[in-house]
Design a protein around this motif. Structure first.
Motif, PDB file in Angstrom:
ATOM      1  N   VAL A  94       0.606  -1.271   0.097  1.00  0.00           N
ATOM      2  CA  VAL A  94      -0.055   0.072   0.023  1.00  0.00           C
ATOM      3  C   VAL A  94       0.813   1.268  -0.190  1.00  0.00           C
ATOM      4  N   GLY A  95       2.153   1.297   0.263  1.00  0.00           N
ATOM      5  CA  GLY A  95       3.009   2.154   0.250  1.00  0.00           C
ATOM      6  C   GLY A  95       3.356   2.604  -1.353  1.00  0.00           C
ATOM      7  N   ALA A  96       3.492   3.772  -1.637  1.00  0.00           N
ATOM      8  CA  ALA A  96       3.759   4.064  -3.176  1.00  0.00           C
ATOM      9  C   ALA A  96       5.268   4.778  -3.156  1.00  0.00           C
ATOM     10  N   PRO A  97       6.306   4.114  -3.191  1.00  0.00           N
ATOM     11  CA  PRO A  97       7.647   4.552  -3.567  1.00  0.00           C
ATOM     12  C   PRO A  97       7.960   5.461  -4.550  1.00  0.00           C
ATOM     13  N   ALA A  98       8.633   6.574  -4.527  1.00  0.00           N
ATOM     14  CA  ALA A  98       8.862   7.386  -5.898  1.00  0.00           C
ATOM     15  C   ALA A  98       9.712   6.522  -6.830  1.00  0.00           C
ATOM     16  N   THR A  99      10.399   5.442  -6.422  1.00  0.00           N
ATOM     17  CA  THR A  99      11.077   4.632  -7.344  1.00  0.00           C
ATOM     18  C   THR A  99      10.569   3.202  -7.090  1.00  0.00           C
ATOM     19  N   PRO A 100      10.969   2.141  -7.953  1.00  0.00           N
ATOM     20  CA  PRO A 100      10.228   0.753  -7.783  1.00  0.00           C
ATOM     21  C   PRO A 100      10.964   0.033  -6.684  1.00  0.00           C
ATOM     22  N   HIS A 101      10.404  -0.962  -6.172  1.00  0.00           N
ATOM     23  CA  HIS A 101      10.968  -1.883  -5.140  1.00  0.00           C
ATOM     24  C   HIS A 101      11.975  -2.726  -6.059  1.00  0.00           C
ATOM     25  N   PRO A 102      12.892  -3.302  -5.474  1.00  0.00           N
ATOM     26  CA  PRO A 102      13.490  -4.764  -6.185  1.00  0.00           C
ATOM     27  C   PRO A 102      12.585  -5.551  -6.525  1.00  0.00           C
ATOM     28  N   SER A 103      12.951  -6.163  -7.540  1.00  0.00           N
ATOM     29  CA  SER A 103      11.970  -7.361  -7.931  1.00  0.00           C
ATOM     30  C   SER A 103      11.959  -8.436  -6.927  1.00  0.00           C
TER      31      SER A 103
END
Length: 336
Positions: free
Chosen positions: A255-264
């Motif tokens: 539910v958190g929306a990071p400015a850059t993607p999480h690692p796969s």
């Protein structure tokens, strides 16, 4: 670029409109992303704010759900197409034509919606929510309109209840609400934090257990045991260690929306136990009203720090440092 005061004009209330005198507006981390163009498509002038509470001051001729004097809230949605499958199911948050409370196209001047860092707002009655908490709690209700529904919706969708073991990752603006709500739903709640200093605070919020996530022994003690993990962290991080804590058919919902993607994610963490990695975004209008009523029944509000309008830029900097416990709320009356 710091925020500064401007004068805006709202539309005159139409037949189905409700005009609200804003009393408080919560400060969401997404406000910072949008104001600072960290998410694409910011429209200026940008007036943020989608955790709005106040009192009805005017109603249109055809309004029948609200009356002058009512305590009401506006969350993240102020319009939708009203005819798609999602709208029909009360899931306006997934409507392709959803109009957000700020930074979305609208016929009103200046051509995009302007949010709740303001003194008044005019909204179609369909998207206005009743607040049944005592008026003395009104400021602390404001963050429920985003942080509350963002965590309530996945907990309801994935059936949080007695007998379920639920992890909440991150003890911040979203996470502290997730802990309170999952506890009130009767689940066994385990809070995850990188900070030993937050252990006692998590227990006070309602966690049954607390895991410091960089402690390998504490993590391994919970291997393959969670029905649901609610991941509220808005910064990129490795989610594989958390996926390994899910039981067979367990789900981790982001539910958190990071400015850059999480690692796969490592696919073997998913296929080995038929685990799921999912996402969830706020909630529709019926579910948001359900959440507010649930919170009123159980005495749940956010833990907040009140600020004046002229403290907003300082509040943004403090949020970026994690220096808030757990949500800032602006007193809109300080805009006078």
């Amino acid at each position: 670029m710091p925020l500064e005061p401007i004068t805006i004009t709202r539309r005159e209330p139409g037949p189905q409109d409700v005009q609200i005198d804003i009393v408080y507006c919560g400060i969401c981390h997404s406000d910072i992303h949008q104001v600072r163009s960290e998410w694409a498509g910011t429209l200026y002038p940008c007036v943020p704010g989608h955790e709005i509470v106040g009192r009805v001051s005017t109603v249109g001729a055809h309004v029948n759900k609200h009356k002058v004097g009512d305590l009401v809230g506006i969350g993240c949605i102020v319009d939708s197409c009203q005819h798609c499958e999602e709208c029909g199911d009360g899931l306006e948050n997934y409507c392709d034509g959803m109009v957000g409370t700020y930074n979305f196209p609208t016929p009103d001047a200046p051509g995009h919606t302007l949010g709740g860092y303001a003194q008044q707002i005019v909204v179609d009655e369909r998207y206005v929510l009743q607040i049944r908490h005592p008026e003395s709690q009104l400021a602390a209700v404001a963050p429920l309109l985003c942080a509350g529904i963002t965590t309530y919706s996945p907990l309801r969708h994935w059936d949080a209840r007695p007998g379920k073991k639920i992890g909440v990752v991150g003890i911040g603006g979203l996470g502290h609400m997730g802990i309170k709500l999952a506890h009130a739903m009767g689940a066994h709640v385990v809070a995850f934090t990188t900070s030993e200093a937050k252990r006692d605070a998590a227990i006070v919020l309602g966690a049954n257990e607390v895991v410091v996530s960089n402690n390998a022994e504490e993590m391994s003690a919970h291997a393959k045991s969670f029905d649901l993990i609610l991941n509220t962290v808005a910064a990129p991080h490795d989610i594989n260690a958390l996926l390994a804590l899910l039981k067979r058919d367990g789900t981790m919902v982001l539910v958190g929306a990071p400015a850059t993607p999480h690692p796969s994610p490592n696919v073997f963490n998913l296929i080995s136990k038929r685990r799921s990695l999912a996402g969830s975004m706020i909630g529709g209008i019926p579910e948001t009203q359900e959440m507010l009523d649930f919170c009123a029944k159980h005495g749940i509000v956010a833990d907040i720090e009140m600020i004046r309008a002229d403290e907003i830029n300082e509040a943004y900097e403090r949020m970026l440092k994690g220096d808030v416990k757990y949500r800032f709320v602006m007193d809109a009356r300080s805009l006078d």
